[in-house]
Scaffold this motif. Structure first.
Motif, short mmCIF file in Angstrom:
data_model
loop_
_atom_site.label_atom_id
_atom_site.label_comp_id
_atom_site.label_asym_id
_atom_site.label_seq_id
_atom_site.Cartn_x
_atom_site.Cartn_y
_atom_site.Cartn_z
N ARG A 2 -56.19 -24.55 95.45
CA ARG A 2 -57.30 -25.21 96.20
C ARG A 2 -57.47 -26.64 95.66
O ARG A 2 -57.64 -27.52 96.26
CB ARG A 2 -58.38 -24.51 95.99
CG ARG A 2 -59.67 -24.96 96.71
CD ARG A 2 -60.74 -24.26 96.69
NE ARG A 2 -60.47 -22.86 97.46
CZ ARG A 2 -60.96 -22.30 98.37
NH1 ARG A 2 -62.13 -22.84 98.80
NH2 ARG A 2 -60.58 -21.29 99.05
N THR A 5 -54.73 -28.84 97.05
CA THR A 5 -54.86 -28.91 98.45
C THR A 5 -56.00 -29.98 98.89
O THR A 5 -56.11 -30.68 99.83
CB THR A 5 -54.59 -27.90 99.20
OG1 THR A 5 -55.92 -27.16 98.75
CG2 THR A 5 -53.33 -27.25 98.99
N GLU A 6 -57.03 -29.78 98.14
CA GLU A 6 -58.24 -30.78 98.52
C GLU A 6 -58.28 -31.98 97.85
O GLU A 6 -59.26 -32.74 98.11
CB GLU A 6 -59.43 -29.67 98.11
CG GLU A 6 -59.58 -28.68 98.80
CD GLU A 6 -60.82 -27.82 98.49
OE1 GLU A 6 -61.64 -28.20 97.11
OE2 GLU A 6 -61.09 -26.73 98.98
N ASN A 7 -57.72 -32.25 96.88
CA ASN A 7 -57.51 -33.59 96.00
C ASN A 7 -56.37 -34.20 96.38
O ASN A 7 -56.43 -35.57 96.12
CB ASN A 7 -57.82 -33.50 94.60
CG ASN A 7 -59.09 -32.97 94.47
OD1 ASN A 7 -60.02 -33.62 94.78
ND2 ASN A 7 -59.48 -31.63 94.01
N TYR A 23 -53.74 -23.44 108.91
CA TYR A 23 -54.46 -24.19 107.59
C TYR A 23 -54.17 -25.67 107.79
O TYR A 23 -53.11 -25.79 108.05
CB TYR A 23 -53.96 -23.44 106.29
CG TYR A 23 -54.56 -24.41 105.11
CD1 TYR A 23 -55.83 -24.20 104.59
CD2 TYR A 23 -53.92 -25.37 104.52
CE1 TYR A 23 -56.45 -24.96 103.90
CE2 TYR A 23 -54.51 -26.25 103.52
CZ TYR A 23 -55.70 -25.90 103.18
OH TYR A 23 -56.20 -26.80 102.05
N SER A 25 -55.24 -29.04 105.33
CA SER A 25 -56.19 -29.55 103.94
C SER A 25 -57.16 -30.66 104.56
O SER A 25 -56.88 -31.30 105.29
CB SER A 25 -55.19 -30.16 102.92
OG SER A 25 -54.44 -31.23 103.34
N PRO A 26 -58.06 -30.75 103.66
CA PRO A 26 -58.95 -31.76 104.07
C PRO A 26 -58.45 -33.36 104.03
O PRO A 26 -59.32 -33.81 104.63
CB PRO A 26 -60.02 -31.60 102.40
CG PRO A 26 -59.82 -30.20 102.10
CD PRO A 26 -58.44 -29.96 102.31
N GLU A 29 -58.72 -35.43 107.30
CA GLU A 29 -59.80 -36.26 107.64
C GLU A 29 -59.68 -37.72 107.54
O GLU A 29 -59.73 -38.70 108.03
CB GLU A 29 -60.89 -36.11 107.08
CG GLU A 29 -62.29 -36.66 107.68
CD GLU A 29 -63.46 -36.07 107.18
OE1 GLU A 29 -64.74 -36.54 107.68
OE2 GLU A 29 -63.66 -35.09 106.29
N ASN A 30 -59.23 -38.29 106.06
CA ASN A 30 -58.94 -39.72 105.72
C ASN A 30 -57.71 -40.15 106.26
O ASN A 30 -57.61 -41.28 106.67
CB ASN A 30 -58.64 -39.61 104.27
CG ASN A 30 -59.99 -39.30 103.33
OD1 ASN A 30 -60.92 -39.72 103.93
ND2 ASN A 30 -59.89 -38.84 102.16
N LEU A 35 -61.13 -33.16 111.39
CA LEU A 35 -61.71 -32.40 110.17
C LEU A 35 -60.81 -31.37 110.38
O LEU A 35 -60.20 -30.80 111.55
CB LEU A 35 -63.06 -31.81 110.81
CG LEU A 35 -64.17 -33.12 110.77
CD1 LEU A 35 -65.48 -32.82 111.37
CD2 LEU A 35 -64.23 -33.71 109.38
N PRO A 36 -60.49 -30.65 109.35
CA PRO A 36 -59.78 -29.49 109.15
C PRO A 36 -60.08 -28.15 110.38
O PRO A 36 -59.29 -27.64 110.96
CB PRO A 36 -59.77 -28.94 107.77
CG PRO A 36 -60.26 -30.18 106.96
CD PRO A 36 -61.19 -30.85 107.90
N HIS A 37 -61.42 -28.12 110.42
CA HIS A 37 -61.57 -26.91 111.40
C HIS A 37 -61.41 -27.31 112.70
O HIS A 37 -61.07 -26.33 113.68
CB HIS A 37 -63.07 -26.34 111.19
CG HIS A 37 -64.17 -27.22 111.58
ND1 HIS A 37 -64.55 -28.50 110.85
CD2 HIS A 37 -64.72 -27.25 112.93
CE1 HIS A 37 -65.50 -29.33 111.60
NE2 HIS A 37 -65.53 -28.64 112.89
#
Length: 178
Positions: A2, A5-7, A23, A25-26, A29-30, A35-37
């Motif tokens: 996690r 994948t989040e960083n 899935y 990863s966040p 967005e950048n 947004l992932p969802h």
């Protein structure tokens, strides 16, 4: 995992066998503005233009067929495709993907990583344009050298023809009809 994948700046994603996101990863967005969802549950056509969807789907089918024939699904591929960002702009990306395998060693999905290569492509296009400009300038230089050489050679040959009448006129009388 996690934490990774989040960083990480690259987008990590998984797809099911129907090419729907399971899935994302966040970092999406950048990179793309989604947004992932917003992507989970949607098909790849959500963020790929039609020509990229076709390339990705065809590549997926080919890799699946080759893997089935070989009986080995442990392979990965790298594609350069365009992505559609949420704001409508396009982004060139390098997608590295591999099959996600179930307990039976059969594919149950795809795991991929998306890297933004827009700057790399712009740099490559600029380098190609500069290379083309250099080739053109070398051709022009060669043409100039050739033209100068031809003019010099022609001048040497013609100098006798041009100078000889002047020498003849020195010995002529001004009243001579010639």
């Amino acid at each position: 995992y996690r934490l990774l994948t989040e960083n990480i700046k690259d987008v990590i994603f998984t797809l099911d066998m129907e090419l729907n996101y399971t899935y994302v990863s966040p970092a999406v967005e950048n990179q793309q503005g989604w947004l992932p969802h917003e992507m989970v549950g949607s098909n790849i056509a959500t963020n790929l233009p039609p020509h990229s969807v076709e390339l990705a789907a065809n590549t997926f089918e080919q890799q699946l067929a080759v893997s089935e024939a070989a009986g080995d699904y442990h392979r990965s591929i790298v594609l350069e495709i365009e992505l559609l960002c949420k704001d409508g702009t396009m982004l060139w990306s390098e997608v590295t993907a591999a099959f996600l395998l179930g307990r039976d060693d059969r594919p149950k999905g795809i795991l991929g990583v998306v890297r933004d290569i827009s700057q790399r492509r712009r740099d490559r296009q600029e380098r190609e344009a500069l290379q083309e400009q250099l080739v053109r300038s070398k051709k022009m230089e060669a043409l100039g050298l050739m033209a100068g050489g031809v003019a010099h050679d022609l001048n040497n040959v013609l100098s006798g023809i041009v100078s000889y009448p002047d020498l003849l006129m020195i010995d002529m009388d001004e009243a001579d009809p010639m």
